[in-house]
Structures are given as C-alpha cells and as structure tokens.
Design a protein around this motif. Structure first.
Motif, PDB file in Angstrom:
ATOM      1  N   LYS B  77       0.820  -1.219   0.000  1.00  0.00           N
ATOM      2  CA  LYS B  77       0.000   0.000   0.000  1.00  0.00           C
ATOM      3  C   LYS B  77       0.855   1.271   0.000  1.00  0.00           C
ATOM      4  N   GLU B  78       2.026   1.198   0.657  1.00  0.00           N
ATOM      5  CA  GLU B  78       2.867   2.412   0.787  1.00  0.00           C
ATOM      6  C   GLU B  78       3.219   2.999  -0.574  1.00  0.00           C
ATOM      7  N   LEU B  79       3.420   2.126  -1.586  1.00  0.00           N
ATOM      8  CA  LEU B  79       3.768   2.636  -2.907  1.00  0.00           C
ATOM      9  C   LEU B  79       2.662   3.522  -3.444  1.00  0.00           C
ATOM     10  N   TRP B  80       1.419   3.124  -3.168  1.00  0.00           N
ATOM     11  CA  TRP B  80       0.281   3.897  -3.660  1.00  0.00           C
ATOM     12  C   TRP B  80       0.122   5.190  -2.873  1.00  0.00           C
ATOM     13  N   GLU B  81       0.644   5.200  -1.665  1.00  0.00           N
ATOM     14  CA  GLU B  81       0.609   6.442  -0.895  1.00  0.00           C
ATOM     15  C   GLU B  81       1.599   7.441  -1.476  1.00  0.00           C
ATOM     16  N   GLU B  82       2.705   6.932  -2.031  1.00  0.00           N
ATOM     17  CA  GLU B  82       3.691   7.841  -2.638  1.00  0.00           C
ATOM     18  C   GLU B  82       3.089   8.623  -3.794  1.00  0.00           C
ATOM     19  N   THR B  83       2.248   7.972  -4.609  1.00  0.00           N
ATOM     20  CA  THR B  83       1.690   8.675  -5.773  1.00  0.00           C
ATOM     21  C   THR B  83       0.326   9.266  -5.469  1.00  0.00           C
ATOM     22  N   GLY B  84      -0.248   8.933  -4.332  1.00  0.00           N
ATOM     23  CA  GLY B  84      -1.553   9.492  -3.975  1.00  0.00           C
ATOM     24  C   GLY B  84      -2.692   9.012  -4.849  1.00  0.00           C
ATOM     25  N   ARG B  85      -2.546   7.811  -5.408  1.00  0.00           N
ATOM     26  CA  ARG B  85      -3.592   7.353  -6.331  1.00  0.00           C
ATOM     27  C   ARG B  85      -4.670   6.491  -5.662  1.00  0.00           C
ATOM     28  N   ILE B  86      -4.558   6.294  -4.337  1.00  0.00           N
ATOM     29  CA  ILE B  86      -5.532   5.427  -3.679  1.00  0.00           C
ATOM     30  C   ILE B  86      -6.938   5.981  -3.873  1.00  0.00           C
ATOM     31  N   GLU B  87      -7.077   7.322  -3.746  1.00  0.00           N
ATOM     32  CA  GLU B  87      -8.398   7.917  -3.935  1.00  0.00           C
ATOM     33  C   GLU B  87      -8.879   7.850  -5.377  1.00  0.00           C
ATOM     34  N   ASP B  88      -7.935   8.028  -6.322  1.00  0.00           N
ATOM     35  CA  ASP B  88      -8.325   7.956  -7.736  1.00  0.00           C
ATOM     36  C   ASP B  88      -8.968   6.619  -8.058  1.00  0.00           C
ATOM     37  N   PHE B  89      -8.395   5.558  -7.520  1.00  0.00           N
ATOM     38  CA  PHE B  89      -8.914   4.225  -7.839  1.00  0.00           C
ATOM     39  C   PHE B  89     -10.073   3.834  -6.933  1.00  0.00           C
TER      40      PHE B  89
END
Lengths: 568, 568
Positions: B77-89
């Motif tokens: 999950k941390e990788l997705w926190e780096e790009t901030g895309r968790i909300e996008d998806f």
C-alpha cells in the motif's frame, strides 16, 4: 540481444537478508528484485530463465495429454468452507473482502476450484480420465518468507489435477505424471531424486516428492546406490540390521555406571560399542506411557513414532518427573526389564541378544540382557530413522543420504475432495460415483533457485544449457574503438542469431575484467572473448562457464566450433 | 487433438446473466466458466485462444525491443501512498492485510511498482530509453462486473512502461508502441481504430485508445472517411459548420410559443429547421452561472464543457428554480439576449445569423436574432459532440461514427510518476533529471471477447485464422463403425498434424447434426466433413466457417486443398 539494449544490472555486494547462495546470486546477477517481504519482481534476465522452465514444463505436460487451462487467483471463501481446509491452511491464507462484502482468498492451491469446475463440467465416465493443468501465480502467507524465490509468498506454480472413475485409472495417470516430472527435470539438466513422501495437509493415499539435490537443501533424502529406491527420511523404511536373533550367550548382570547417562558415556565407561546397547524412550500414549526402544547408535524417527496407533500425535516425551514415577530412576538409567508400560521395539532391537540397557535404577545398567529370558516387548515396528549404509528397503544396494530441495510433489488424493464437494459422474451402468482425483504440483519460480543451488561455483551461476538465459555470450574487448574487434563480434553475433541461437553481445563500454567477471556471475555457458591481441594472431578465445579454461579458436572457425559444442 | 482426449462441453442454453453476444457464445462454447462475480476459469478451449493472443502480443512487443519481465500481483500500500492514487482508484482497489498486519492491494495496474523498480535499477542516461512489459493477472473491483471477460474483475493485461531522458525519446517510443499495437491487431485479423483519447485517471499529456469495431461496443468513436483521423467521441474536435458569419437580413421579433418547450416543438410550431435555432444551457461555473449555447440540432459534449476553465467539473446544470431566478423564465424559454451571466457559444453558433432562441420570457421566443446587433457572447469554444457527416477536424473527408470496444490504451505520462516517486537519472552532463515515462496497456482477456463481438453470426463464433483454437476440424460421420470414414479421417488428421497444423478430430459418438452445429458454434475456420455417402463417390466435403457453403473435394486431394487455403 545487445547488452545496451537489454537490462543488465549486476551487483558486487551481497544483500544482507540473502542467506543462501541462490538468493545471493540471483540478486547479484540482477535476476530478481525485492518489492516487499516474500514479493519479488523478475527482471528481464530472470524472466528469461523462468520462461525456459515454463516452456519445458508446458511441452512435457502437453505431451502427457494434460490440458492447459487457467483458474482465477481470487477464490471465494465458500469453496474452502465446503472442504473444511481453512483451518488446515490457517494463517497461510491471504484473505480479501470485496466492495460487496464477499470474502475471498488469494489461492495458495486450486483443489477446490478445479473440483467445482469439474463437478459442473464432467458428468459422464466417457469424459474420463482427464488431467487439467495451469501455470499460475499463487500466494502463501509464510510466517517467515526468506531465501528469495525459494520460499517467497507470491510464487509461480504448475498445478495439475486429474480425475478418474477408478483407482486403477488414477494409478496410471499418477505413474504418467511421475514419468513426466522425471523427463522435465532431466531436460532441465538437473540432478534430482523422486522420493516417497508423506501426504501432509493436502491429504490422500500416496505421494512422492521430487527433490533437486543440493547441499543446501532443507530436506534429508535417502536413496539406494543400486536401485531407484528413494524416500524422504521421514518416510524411508529402516529395515532390521540383524537378520536373525542369536541365542543368549551371556548371563544378565547389574553393573554400576556412576554418573554415566548417555549412550556415549555408558559405552565408553563399559568399553563396549553403542551397537551393543539399546535406549528406551518414554512417550505419551493413548492409554498412558509407552516405551520406544531403539539401538544405541540409532535415531528415533519422530514422524514414524507419531504414526503408531498406540502413541499420541504429535509426539510428546515424558518429563523427568513422570519418568521417575514410572521407573523409579532418571532418564539415563531407564531400561527394558520389568517396565510398567507397553514396550515397542525397533525391528533391529527385536533381533538383538546379549545387549546392554538401563537397570531402572539410578547409576546402574544391565549387561547380557536377552529378550524372552530377561524382558518382553509387546510389539516390534520400524521407529528409527534410516541411515546411510543401511540396506535399501527394496533389498537392492545400500542407502545413501543427500540433501534435497523439494520442487515437485505428486499426490493420489482419492475421493477426499470429490466427496466433500459432491463431484460425481455416472459410470457405465448409470450409477453415480465419486470421482477419483490426483494432483501434481511443481514450483516453477522455486525451480530457478533450486537449479542455482545445484549449479554454481564461488564466482557465480553455472547454468545448465537448457536453462541459460542466453546460450552464447560474445565478449568483445574495446568494441567501441577497435574496428576488427567490432567486425568480428558483430559478424559472429549475426550468424549465431540468424541460426537461431540465443546470443548476448556485450557492447557496453566497460573494463575487460569487469565484463569477464559479470559473465562468470551470469553463468552463460558458452563465452567467446574477442580482443585485438588474439585477433592479430588470427584467433579468438573460447571458454565454457563450467571449466573456464580459455581455448584458442581460429577466427574463421569459431562459428562452426560453437555449433559443434554439445548442448548448444 | 481428438475430442475425446480434449475437454469439449457445449451448451444449448444461453445463461441468464449473459447480456452480450460474446459472453453468451463463450459460455455456450465452453470457453469460460464463472467462478464468482467477475471471476472466470478459462477452459482448455478458451485458453488456447488466450494463448494465441498472448503469443502475438509477445512476438510484436519483443520485436519492438521491449523487454518482458514480471512484477508481483500483490503490491504494498505504501507505494500507492507515494503517488496518492488510492483515492483515484477508490473502491476498485482490492485490499488485503497479511499476518504481519501489512497492507497490500491486488494490483490493478503497475505504474508504482515499475517506477519503484526503475528508480533503483536505472541510474544513468546510458540505460535509456528502456521499455519493460509483462503479461500478468490484474484485479479491479468493478461495482458491476458483467459481460463475462469483457468486464471481469480478475483479468489478464499486457502492460508496458517506458522510461526516457527526454520528451522526444518518449515521443519516439510512444509512436513505436502505436505502430506495434497496430501490427498486433492487424495480425489478429481484427477491424480496429486507433483514436485520440482522454487520459483519465492514469494521467499524462497525451493518449490514444485502440478500439475493436463492433456494434455492441460501449464507446462511440468518430473517424474520417478519407484520412486516418479517429477519436473517441469525447475527444473528437467538432469544427464550425459555418465558415463565415453572414450579415443580418432579418429584424429581431418576439413570437409567442405557447407550451412549446423543446427544440423539436418550437421548430415544428414555427415551421423552421432545428439548424436555425440555438439552445442555451445554464450550468454552474467557477464564479456563478455560465450559459453554454449550441445549435438546436447539436448535442452538448459534457466532457468538453467540463474541461472549460470557467465551468465547474463535473458538470452541473442549474435546476429550474435557479434558472427562473437568473432569467425570469422556465428552461424551455431561455435565450441569449440580455442574459445576466457569461455566455460561451459553440464554434458553429458563433457564426450563425438570423437565428431563433428563447426570449427569456415564458412561452416566447425571438426570431431573426444576430450577434453583436442583438446579443453578445464572451467566448467561443468547441463544446458540442462531433456528429457523423461533420467535416473531419484534419480537413480531410467527413466523419463517420462507429462503436468500439477499447482493447488498448497508450499514454504519455511525462514525469507524473517519476516526480512523485523521485525516479531520477544522471544525464550526459551529470545533472539529475526526473525520468520521462510512457505506459501502454492491452487487455488480453478482453481481446478474446472483443474478437467474438466482431466475428460471429447467429450460429456461433467465426474465428479469424490467427486466433482460432484449432485451424482445421475433421468431422467424421459414423467414425465408430465405418472403416473407410475412420481411415480417411485418421489419415488426414495424421498428415495435417505432422505438417504442423492444429487440428481437432471429433471422434465422439454423437449425431451428425449435433456435431456440425457444435463446430459452427466453436467457429473453427476450416471444416472437413467425412461421411460414407460422399466417400462412396470418392470425395469429402469442405466448408469454411465464414461462408458455410459445402464444397466437394476429391478424397485424394483434400490435404493439398487445405494447405492451399489462405490463412492456414
């Protein structure tokens, strides 16, 4: 492939968490890269090896008549409730809940999914036998993922599942899979053994493991030096080392053995061989304590002992207090005479005579003990670990021991899953019958690591020809500046590539020593070194990764020389 | 392959949840089987087609110089926190927590993972450009999974990611990927269009979609009948249909239009063309309401409108109350004269004269309206949907409309991910630079469904030669009893198989009609029907799945006849 158009990143340093050589070499060669605990990315270099493994497996599975298909990685939890295996797998199951609050597992294996497929798709004996397989990504949430892809959490597996009307048909496919696995590992050029194994959590009536032989292997395996008998040490039969019990020739005597507790101490003190002694181990049984007796120099097999119906499983030894309550002495002086519990002796012990054992009295032993005359046992059984040098259980040759890495496992599952999930077919007479089932796993990603464990030296990997990411490496020195070096390298590259060989030409601007040690690390079997000095004399140099001696080859003859090499 | 040794289970019934033809046919042909919502098992038959798709994609990606590798499905999950895309998806991400309480997602795409790989593995401009790809299983937790593998949750995707020092280099690889995708879809024998597209949630500066043309396609695409211009309807430029504004020729007048609200009602009531009218749509803007004006017969493009900087995104229309507050009338009578808000007109509207619009007074309209003289607009912009028959935006030909299924999408991502994740390299001068990145996706499992949507008739699938699970079907009638039928079928099977063709011989004991309609459903291109009656006369029958006319071929010449067919 030219290096500058490939992705080649080697490392000098060994990563701290890489405990075993394959893990170290795969990281140093840049074959894999860690993404997280037990999660690895396969670089283009590593992936080439993985694909070769896959291709060999696929070809042989297809040749066996198995049918490739593909099942989802995400498996509904309800299927696992049908077979009741959620507890068996426990924490290894990675659970997921979707947006509609449905529960799933990332599949660690596919018995449930294939049985669900088959119960809907196969309804008649006419469709049998059938063997489905897939090469697919699985996940097992190991407590301690380590050893790189040897024990990763996400991994690639070839899993096959066969279905049958009868046990005979299952036997036939099971044997066919045994032969297919043998061909697969032979083609990969690996030294391996197929061994009898315990069925474990998958269940069923019979199973064999395929082990790649390597000193670093986690499993001990026993094999005959004259026949093809081989077994996991837990499963290897340990025969009696004494064919017939001799008549008693000594009288029974009590001897003082002050402070002598272990077999080593007592045998040394009495100046006898450990082979003349027996040791008595007290364990918990179904109805109170049970004595297990093995020869002084032998090792109890805890797996075999736990399989005895009289003994509790898992095996539990009595503590010192319980031993004294039962025998009146400490553990080091327990013997077989007048024991107040059932006595189960190993097959070798049953045929011993004039032996030495504890006297059930602190600091005393008995010598000249003989069965029937001095002591009784209730049962004899194979309860010891087989040992190198023992006669092979099949009567041919003697046992040798090796260490192995399990890369395949084949099982006769019988009707375990088909009964639990109600997978039935109509037989010739129209009667409904539960399907007989077999399953056949092979760890594809693990095989890459196992091959390296077997095939390496202190400088790097030594790929078997069938697995090498490239067959030939062309290593030109001063490629950027020397016209004759460049021309020779390019021409050879062109001819070999055109002829269908997989070639890597290292066109990087790096020092010769750096290039040569890189390709030693990478383990490309055939290496051609092209430099000005040798070209001036009309030749190029050839070295095989295994032997590493440089050989001068006439420049004009290098193509023909290479094509004549075995395994190219 | 013989049918009895294959797994062939066809169904007469169409499953209830199969709404589209490819889903129906894949289930009826037994190519896939549902395991759960949006989860499908690929049977051996379906898998053969999937593998052909994969093989073509792999060959062309390799030919383009892209390097195949493999990344984990399970992503920290941390990788997705780096790009901030968790909300996008959002809800599409399937979350997992392991036994050590670490959080993961089942990867829906791999921008984060590859960027993490590259930031560690690529440090110098010398390693660039580089293009990595994988063919791998992904998961997107769709709200409403449906249409079989067309919109499943677990699916197979080819995803490639390229890295560059400069935008020019990215452009070059982007164009190479466009050409590669074109070759791939050409080789598959599919009718497709590459269209300009919106970048959406992936982000970046430019993107194109590849659509397989099919009436059932979810997307409307516009293309020129004379050039290779093509675009997703949301992205297709709608040019002005009037090259120059004519001088006013009418005086402005108010006309009563009692109870006439829609363009259709008003134009009918006034006996004018919809093309003479404009419609005014009031939407929320950054600083209060904004009027969007399009011609009466045109359709507002909500995507284009939402892209206007003056307008709120997503687009929101004013409700009736707000319309009356602003204009003093109901929605059906809103016009452009004396509007109390900014007016943005479509390019065509900007050049209209003597037009009709609402009078901002209930049940009244204005005729003979002219810009400047009677009303003003603040801005003109392309805000309508392009329409079949419009001039192509590139000036060549006219637009046509088709429906398409998106099977590929290529993106110029620029430095979006490399900046967020700090993936830099040193350039020639030793300066650190953020990597330029492109990404290139192709839906492998979806392609199978898309091919069927394009290639079928009422009786089943019509496989393009390159995708068919088998090239030739040998259909013997009475194979079990007729010696000459069996001999002819077996001999042809042997010769074709030996020559390298993929052949299925149907040796099941089924009625001729059943067998023939099964193979019509399965869509095998070349079918040879062997029966006693025709053999007695010295020939066998041939039919091509597309045309289905039976053709008599001399028995002795059937092998040569088949090998001369195109695409075999």
């Amino acid at each position: 492939m030219r290096t500058t158009q490939f992705h080649l990143v080697t490392r000098k340093e060994t990563p701290q968490d890489a405990e075993i050589i394959s893990h170290q070499l795969m990281i140093r060669a840049g074959m894999i890269r860690k993404l997280g605990a037990g999660l690895y990315t396969w670089s283009p270099l590593g992936f080439r090896v993985l694909r070769k493994m896959e291709a060999i497996i696929r070809e042989e599975m297809n040749a066996s008549g198995a049918l490739e298909m593909l099942m989802p990685a995400v498996q509904p939890k309800e299927l696992w409730e049908e077979t009741g295996r959620i507890e068996d797998f426990g924490g290894q199951l990675l659970a997921m809940t979707d947006r509609a609050d449905r529960d799933y597992f990332f599949g660690p294996t596919h018995e449930e999914v294939i049985t669900e497929f088959v119960r809907d798709e196969v309804s008649s004996y006419k469709q049998l036998p059938i063997n489905f397989y897939q090469i697919q990504t699985k996940f097992r949430d190991e407590i301690r993922p380590r050893f790189g892809v040897m024990r990763s959490r996400e991994f690639i597996m070839k899993d096959a599942y066969s279905f049958h009307l009868s046990e005979e048909s299952l036997d036939e496919t099971y044997r066919l899979m045994e032969a297919t696995y043998t061909t697969i590992l032979d083609r990969m050029g690996l030294n391996f053994r197929c061994v009898l194994a315990d069925s474990g959590a998958i269940g069923g009536s019979g199973s064999q493991e395929f082990h790649v032989i390597a000193d670093s292997g986690e499993d001990a395996i026993m094999y005959s030096d004259e026949s093809d008998y081989a077994a996991n040490i837990e499963k290897c039969a340990a025969v009696s080392l004494i064919s017939q019990r001799a008549e008693p020739s000594e009288v029974i005597s009590v001897v003082a053995t002050p402070n002598q507790k272990t077999i080593e101490e007592v045998s040394h003190f009495l100046d006898i061989q450990a082979e003349q002694m027996v040791k008595t181990l007290l364990v918990k049984g179904i109805d109170g304590p049970v004595a297990l007796v093995i020869r002084g120099d032998h090792q109890l097999s805890e797996v075999k002992a736990a399989h005895l119906p009289e003994v509790d499983s898992p095996l539990q030894f009595l503590d010192d207090k319980a031993v004294r309550e039962l025998t009146g002495c400490d553990v080091g002086s327990v013997g077989v005479k007048d024991l107040n519990c059932p006595v189960i002796v190993d097959l070798t012990v049953a045929n011993m005579s004039d032996f030495v054992c504890g006297a059930n009295r602190d600091d005393h032993h008995l010598t000249g003990v003989n069965w029937q005359r001095d002591a009784e046992f209730q049962q004899q059984a194979d309860i010891r670990e087989a040992r190198a040098g023992d006669p092979s259980p099949d009567g041919r040759g003697r046992l040798k021991q090796a260490r192995g890495i399990e890369v395949g496992h084949i099982f006769k599952l019988g009707d375990k899953y088909s009964k639990a999930m109600n997978a039935v077919v109509l037989d010739e007479t129209g009667r409904s019958q539960a399907l007989q089932m077999g399953c056949y796993g092979m760890g594809v990603s693990r095989l890459v690591a196992a091959a390296i464990e077997q095939c390496h030296d202190e400088n790097g990997i030594i790929w078997p020809a069938a697995l090498a990411p490239f067959q030939v490496a062309i290593l030109p020195m001063n490629y950027q500046k020397s016209v004759q070096v460049k021309e020779t390298a390019d021409e050879l590259y062109k001819r070999l590539t055109k002829a269908g060989y997989e070639v890597i030409l290292d066109d990087r601007k790096v020092r010769p020593g750096f290039m040569l040690s890189d390709f030693e690390l990478l383990g490309i079997p055939h290496q051609v070194i092209i430099g000005d000095r040798s070209l001036d004399e009309g030749f190029v140099e050839y070295r095989h990764r295994e032997k590493m001696e440089k050989q001068k080859i006439e420049r004009a003859k290098i193509f023909e020389f290479l094509t004549q090499q075995t395994c190219l």
